[in-house]
Scaffold this motif. Structure first.
Motif, mmCIF file in Angstrom:
data_model
loop_
_atom_site.group_PDB
_atom_site.id
_atom_site.type_symbol
_atom_site.label_atom_id
_atom_site.label_comp_id
_atom_site.label_asym_id
_atom_site.label_seq_id
_atom_site.Cartn_x
_atom_site.Cartn_y
_atom_site.Cartn_z
ATOM 1 N N ALA A 55 0.833 -1.207 0.000
ATOM 2 C CA ALA A 55 0.000 0.000 0.000
ATOM 3 C C ALA A 55 0.863 1.250 0.000
ATOM 4 C CB ALA A 55 -0.922 -0.021 1.216
ATOM 5 N N ARG A 56 1.925 1.219 0.772
ATOM 6 C CA ARG A 56 2.796 2.390 0.868
ATOM 7 C C ARG A 56 3.459 2.692 -0.471
ATOM 8 N NH1 ARG A 56 7.014 3.360 5.830
ATOM 9 N NH2 ARG A 56 7.763 5.428 5.190
ATOM 10 N N ALA A 57 3.727 1.650 -1.261
ATOM 11 C CA ALA A 57 4.377 1.846 -2.549
ATOM 12 C C ALA A 57 3.497 2.610 -3.524
ATOM 13 C CB ALA A 57 4.767 0.492 -3.148
ATOM 14 N N ARG A 58 2.147 2.608 -3.307
ATOM 15 C CA ARG A 58 1.237 3.311 -4.203
ATOM 16 C C ARG A 58 1.094 4.780 -3.837
ATOM 17 N NH1 ARG A 58 1.359 0.223 -8.211
ATOM 18 N NH2 ARG A 58 -0.299 1.561 -9.068
ATOM 19 N N LEU A 59 1.609 5.190 -2.652
ATOM 20 C CA LEU A 59 1.391 6.549 -2.162
ATOM 21 C C LEU A 59 2.685 7.345 -2.166
ATOM 22 C CD1 LEU A 59 -0.784 5.736 0.994
ATOM 23 C CD2 LEU A 59 -1.489 5.840 -1.401
ATOM 24 N N HIS A 60 2.522 8.654 -2.226
ATOM 25 C CA HIS A 60 3.683 9.532 -2.079
ATOM 26 C C HIS A 60 4.250 9.344 -0.668
ATOM 27 C CE1 HIS A 60 6.117 13.167 -1.810
ATOM 28 N NE2 HIS A 60 5.963 13.337 -3.110
ATOM 29 N N PRO A 61 5.580 9.183 -0.529
ATOM 30 C CA PRO A 61 6.146 8.873 0.797
ATOM 31 C C PRO A 61 5.843 9.925 1.849
ATOM 32 C CG PRO A 61 7.876 9.401 -0.813
ATOM 33 C CD PRO A 61 6.614 9.214 -1.581
ATOM 34 N N VAL A 62 5.786 11.190 1.473
ATOM 35 C CA VAL A 62 5.458 12.230 2.449
ATOM 36 C C VAL A 62 4.039 12.052 2.957
ATOM 37 C CG1 VAL A 62 5.146 14.719 2.771
ATOM 38 C CG2 VAL A 62 7.120 13.859 1.509
ATOM 39 N N ASP A 63 3.122 11.666 2.044
ATOM 40 C CA ASP A 63 1.717 11.515 2.429
ATOM 41 C C ASP A 63 1.513 10.320 3.343
ATOM 42 O OD1 ASP A 63 1.376 13.683 0.853
ATOM 43 O OD2 ASP A 63 0.487 12.610 -0.845
ATOM 44 N N TRP A 64 2.285 9.257 3.149
ATOM 45 C CA TRP A 64 2.170 8.102 4.052
ATOM 46 C C TRP A 64 2.509 8.521 5.487
ATOM 47 C CZ3 TRP A 64 0.417 3.163 3.980
ATOM 48 C CH2 TRP A 64 0.795 2.353 5.051
ATOM 49 N N ASN A 65 3.569 9.287 5.638
ATOM 50 C CA ASN A 65 3.932 9.773 6.976
ATOM 51 C C ASN A 65 2.845 10.679 7.534
ATOM 52 O OD1 ASN A 65 6.378 8.420 6.797
ATOM 53 N ND2 ASN A 65 7.440 10.188 5.929
ATOM 54 N N LEU A 80 -12.560 12.678 13.431
ATOM 55 C CA LEU A 80 -12.296 12.035 12.158
ATOM 56 C C LEU A 80 -10.914 12.438 11.666
ATOM 57 C CD1 LEU A 80 -15.696 12.495 10.274
ATOM 58 C CD2 LEU A 80 -14.794 10.382 11.259
ATOM 59 N N ALA A 81 -10.306 11.559 10.886
ATOM 60 C CA ALA A 81 -9.014 11.843 10.277
ATOM 61 C C ALA A 81 -9.240 12.116 8.800
ATOM 62 C CB ALA A 81 -8.062 10.669 10.460
ATOM 63 N N GLU A 82 -8.818 13.270 8.342
ATOM 64 C CA GLU A 82 -8.979 13.640 6.939
ATOM 65 C C GLU A 82 -7.631 14.081 6.394
ATOM 66 O OE1 GLU A 82 -11.270 16.932 4.163
ATOM 67 O OE2 GLU A 82 -12.159 16.343 6.080
ATOM 68 N N VAL A 83 -7.282 13.567 5.194
ATOM 69 C CA VAL A 83 -5.994 13.897 4.593
ATOM 70 C C VAL A 83 -6.085 13.682 3.091
ATOM 71 C CG1 VAL A 83 -5.072 11.555 4.854
ATOM 72 C CG2 VAL A 83 -3.510 13.478 4.744
ATOM 73 N N ARG A 84 -5.343 14.490 2.348
ATOM 74 C CA ARG A 84 -5.252 14.321 0.903
ATOM 75 C C ARG A 84 -4.009 13.497 0.587
ATOM 76 N NH1 ARG A 84 -7.557 19.146 -2.707
ATOM 77 N NH2 ARG A 84 -9.414 19.642 -1.477
ATOM 78 N N ILE A 85 -4.151 12.568 -0.374
ATOM 79 C CA ILE A 85 -3.087 11.611 -0.674
ATOM 80 C C ILE A 85 -2.806 11.642 -2.169
ATOM 81 C CG2 ILE A 85 -2.364 9.201 -0.507
ATOM 82 C CD1 ILE A 85 -4.554 8.847 1.622
ATOM 83 N N ARG A 86 -1.522 11.677 -2.522
ATOM 84 C CA ARG A 86 -1.117 11.597 -3.924
ATOM 85 C C ARG A 86 -0.827 10.138 -4.280
ATOM 86 N NH1 ARG A 86 3.322 16.192 -3.108
ATOM 87 N NH2 ARG A 86 3.163 15.236 -1.041
ATOM 88 N N ILE A 87 -1.492 9.648 -5.341
ATOM 89 C CA ILE A 87 -1.303 8.273 -5.802
ATOM 90 C C ILE A 87 -0.215 8.276 -6.874
ATOM 91 C CG2 ILE A 87 -2.421 6.228 -6.746
ATOM 92 C CD1 ILE A 87 -3.473 7.143 -4.027
ATOM 93 N N MET A 88 0.766 7.357 -6.733
ATOM 94 C CA MET A 88 1.920 7.295 -7.632
ATOM 95 C C MET A 88 1.824 6.064 -8.531
ATOM 96 S SD MET A 88 3.425 9.903 -6.182
ATOM 97 C CE MET A 88 5.087 9.909 -6.841
ATOM 98 N N ASP A 89 2.372 6.190 -9.759
ATOM 99 C CA ASP A 89 2.465 5.018 -10.626
ATOM 100 C C ASP A 89 3.829 4.355 -10.449
ATOM 101 O OD1 ASP A 89 4.286 6.594 -11.932
ATOM 102 O OD2 ASP A 89 3.043 6.944 -13.713
ATOM 103 N N ARG A 141 1.050 23.110 -0.061
ATOM 104 C CA ARG A 141 1.556 21.780 0.266
ATOM 105 C C ARG A 141 3.073 21.733 0.107
ATOM 106 N NH1 ARG A 141 -0.256 16.373 0.286
ATOM 107 N NH2 ARG A 141 -2.370 16.989 -0.285
ATOM 108 N N ARG A 142 3.560 22.308 -1.010
ATOM 109 C CA ARG A 142 5.003 22.309 -1.201
ATOM 110 C C ARG A 142 5.706 23.153 -0.144
ATOM 111 N NH1 ARG A 142 3.274 22.366 -6.629
ATOM 112 N NH2 ARG A 142 3.327 24.641 -6.666
ATOM 113 N N SER A 143 5.113 24.292 0.207
ATOM 114 C CA SER A 143 5.706 25.135 1.249
ATOM 115 C C SER A 143 5.714 24.419 2.589
ATOM 116 C CB SER A 143 4.929 26.454 1.368
ATOM 117 O OG SER A 143 4.989 27.185 0.170
ATOM 118 N N ARG A 144 4.638 23.691 2.865
ATOM 119 C CA ARG A 144 4.570 22.957 4.127
ATOM 120 C C ARG A 144 5.645 21.876 4.188
ATOM 121 N NH1 ARG A 144 -0.340 19.003 4.773
ATOM 122 N NH2 ARG A 144 0.883 18.106 3.091
ATOM 123 N N GLU A 145 5.813 21.145 3.094
ATOM 124 C CA GLU A 145 6.831 20.092 3.082
ATOM 125 C C GLU A 145 8.228 20.689 3.250
ATOM 126 O OE1 GLU A 145 6.158 18.091 -0.571
ATOM 127 O OE2 GLU A 145 4.304 17.118 0.090
#
Length: 695
Positions: A55-65, A80-89, A141-145
């Motif tokens: 599952a982790r391999a499908r997600l952006h590593p920053v988003d998994w953390n 509730l937990a809410e978060v946006r996730i980037r899906i990677m190929d 998002r980029r500024s936050r990272e």
């Protein structure tokens, strides 16, 4: 749908809304997804179970953390937990962005999280205002990272609590930076303020030593381990009516109080206050939570480092002596600088030991190693030296006993330790020094006219190697206005120098220092030596260092005894089994004449010294004692060199043939010296010559 018909299954409804279901159990490290969730993850549209790694391999590593952080936060706050996730190929490219909403729970028995949630694709915005909003969101998002990476790096590099607080004060969070920060700690059952920023001094008074049972947000955070977010003054006032009057006059509009937790223990709280309203969205809470977690880790590391530093400094201070009251006719100064790494303790030490009859002893040494054991052995060795000196032993006997003591303490196995040491007894009335040396660097003498030379002294093996080692004694006089420097090799080799280049640097410092006219203030020279070699405060050093300075003042000369003005001299012995020291004797004469006006006369003096010392070693069974002395004003100075030995045979002039390998010594002296002679002694003889500058 007609009235009365059965409602469709929840899964059918979610599939109609392009929403997938997923279930994650950290206990068995498995993630189960339905058909729609699998499609959103870029997998075949069928129900499947993945490992966490898959599952982790499908997600952006920053988003998994970020998912992990948000889930922990939601469990702590019961939300509730809410978060946006980037899906990677498979080529690590972002193919879509999905939004996850979940309700996590924590099983304290299994110590595992159970998370059930939804995945829904975030629709790509078209042209117009929504595209601008997407750009702003992406930039945030980029500024936050970038901010979190910079903050984590800066906090990880902070080495003390003060540095951590300075870094925390300078954090500029993207889009919602607080203008008041406070870090709370716990002492017993009370809340304390470790540091704060954004208020005037004294404003934190009401919040110091506050009982943990107080109805105050930071106290509640410490008690419960859960964050408190207050989006408005009305929210603050309604939830904490007792504490509100204390916070009201600061004029802030929103507050976040987060736990500082390390290894499951809440060690304090962090407050971020804002002068503008903040809604504390899940993204903003995620940033604050991440910063609080990094801040807690940094404070924990810094607290350990502060404790170790305080322990090391206290240990070292307890082992290093006070130089005590002034010694009539003598001036003493000393410095010790610990190593820049580890516990900042080592084996270097110095000591000043009072002796009967107004005399005193100086000791300086270095126990092998830079750890607690080295510091412990150093303390024991220093006490042993004091005891042997107090018993009235001569310098050679003091070091012999100390070597036997250290050999017994440090052992002779793989973990055996040795120590170098220089021990000198001084008579303030006469300036006479008796020095014994155990593998330690020779002392250096700064003469009254500024000339600096090493002072060769006899020596033996470092202490602790051979319990039966001998330590011969060297005796010489420290004249009025002269300063002796003894130090450990850490001072010489600091900054990557070896003994040769390090000594040249020390010599330049000694020669460039403007001495006190009366010779009774060595503190500036001690400061110059240390500041010139040990680098900026807090810099890392591979070795600790110690330096001890001793000068004889004009007041130290006995009444009726005229001081030897404008005199410089060197004295050294060359034993029968030390022919290599002939080169050292030549070098010392050359250093003694470093500002002589005639280079040819310097070469002549060096040649004659080599001939005289070699003659003693070749034609007698005795050791050679060299004394070279320069007197007078520049341009009219006089060099007198004398070599003494215990042999009875007087030298005589010979007429060597062309192929003879010896017999030319006296001919050279007669040719090059202004005057010369041979003086019989009660035991032995001395041969001498004189050169006059400019003659």
């Amino acid at each position: 749908m007609r009235t009365g018909e059965a409602l469709p299954a929840a899964g059918d409804v979610l599939a109609t809304l392009a929403t997938g279901l997923w279930h994650w159990s950290t206990g068995n490290e498995l993630v189960t997804v339905d058909e729609e969730a699998a499609r959103l993850l870029g997998l075949p549209a069928e129900r499947t179970t993945l490992t966490e790694a898959q599952a982790r391999a499908r997600l952006h590593p920053v988003d998994w953390n970020e998912i992990t952080a948000v889930i922990q936060l939601a469990v702590a706050e019961g939300t509730l937990a809410e978060v946006r996730i980037r899906i990677m190929d498979e080529h690590s490219r972002v193919v879509r962005v999905v939004r996850s909403r979940s309700k996590p729970s924590f099983d304290p028995v299994k110590k595992a999280y159970e998370v059930i949630g939804t995945l829904q694709e975030v629709t790509e915005p078209g042209p117009g205002p929504s595209a601008g909003r997407r750009t702003v969101t992406g930039d945030w998002r980029r500024s936050r990272e970038a901010f979190l990476l910079d903050a984590g790096r800066a906090l990880a590099e902070a080495r003390s609590t003060a540095e951590v607080l300075r870094v925390a004060d300078g954090l500029a969070m993207p889009g919602f930076s607080p203008d008041r920060l406070a870090v709370f700690g716990v002492q017993g059952d009370r809340l304390t303020i470790i540091g704060q920023h954004g208020d005037r001094p004294g404003d934190d008074g009401p919040f110091t030593q506050m009982p943990l049972e107080t109805d105050y947000p930071a106290a509640e955070v410490v008690r419960t381990g859960r964050a408190v977010y207050l989006s408005s003054p009305a929210d603050y006032k309604s939830r904490y009516p007792v504490a509100w009057p204390l916070a009201q006059h600061f004029g802030r509009q929103s507050w976040a109080f987060l736990p500082l937790t390390v290894a499951g223990r809440t060690m304090g709280a962090w407050m971020a206050a804002f002068s503008h309203p903040v809604a504390f969205t899940p993204d903003e809470r995620s940033v604050l939570t991440t910063v609080a977690r990094m801040l807690a880790q940094a404070l924990s590391r810094a607290g350990v480092a502060d404790s170790e530093r305080e322990l090391a400094e206290g240990l070292q201070r307890s082992m290093l002596p006070s130089l005590g009251p002034r010694i009539p006719g003598m001036c003493v100064a000393a410095r010790y600088i610990p190593t820049g790494g580890g516990l900042q303790v080592g084996g270097d030490w110095y000591d000043l030991i009072p002796l009967p009859g107004g005399r005193f002893a100086l000791a300086i040494g270095d126990v092998q190693g830079h750890d607690v054991r080295a510091a412990g052995l150093m303390g024991q060795l220093r006490i042993a030296l004091r005891a042997y000196a107090a018993e009235g032993h001569r310098p050679d006997a003091v070091l012999s006993r100390a070597s036997r003591f250290l050999h017994g303490m440090a052992g002779d196995g793989a973990d055996a330790r040795f120590a170098t040491c220089l021990y000198a007894e001084a008579d303030p009335a006469t300036g006479v020094l008796e020095i014994a040396r155990a593998g330690h660097p020779d002392p250096a003498i700064r003469m009254a006219d500024g000339t600096v030379m090493t002072r060769p002294t006899a020596g033996g093996l470092p202490l602790g190697i051979d319990p039966d080692a001998d330590y011969p004694t060297t005796r010489f006089t420290l004249e009025a206005g002269e300063t002796m420097m003894i130090c450990t090799d850490g001072l010489i080799e600091a900054g990557g120098h070896d003994m040769e280049s390090g000594w040249r640097r020390i010599r330049r410092i000694l020669e460039g220092h403007l001495p006190d006219p009366d010779g009774d203030d060595l503190e500036p020279l001690a400061d110059d030596l240390v500041q010139a070699v040990h680098g900026p405060t807090g810099s890392r050093r591979e070795d600790d260092m110690a330096v001890l300075l001793l000068s004889r003042t004009a007041a130290g000369v006995r009444p009726g005894t005229a001081p030897r003005a404008r005199t410089r001299r060197t004295l050294m012995s060359v034993a029968q089994d030390e022919p290599e020291r002939i080169a050292e004797a030549r070098q010392h004469v050359r250093e003694l004449l470093h500002d002589w006006t005639s280079a040819d006369q310097v070469d002549s003096a060096v040649l004659l010294v080599s001939e005289m010392v070699t003659n003693v070693l070749v034609h007698t069974d005795a050791d050679a004692m060299l004394l070279a002395e320069v007197t007078g004003d520049k341009g009219e100075r006089r060099l007198r060199v004398e070599v003494t030995d215990a042999g009875d045979d007087l030298p005589h002039r010979r007429r060597p043939g062309e192929l003879a390998s010896s017999g030319r010594g006296l001919l050279l002296i007669e040719l090059l010296a202004e005057s010369w002679g041979v003086d019989p002694r009660g035991e032995g003889k001395s041969i001498w010559f004189v050169l006059c500058e400019g003659a």
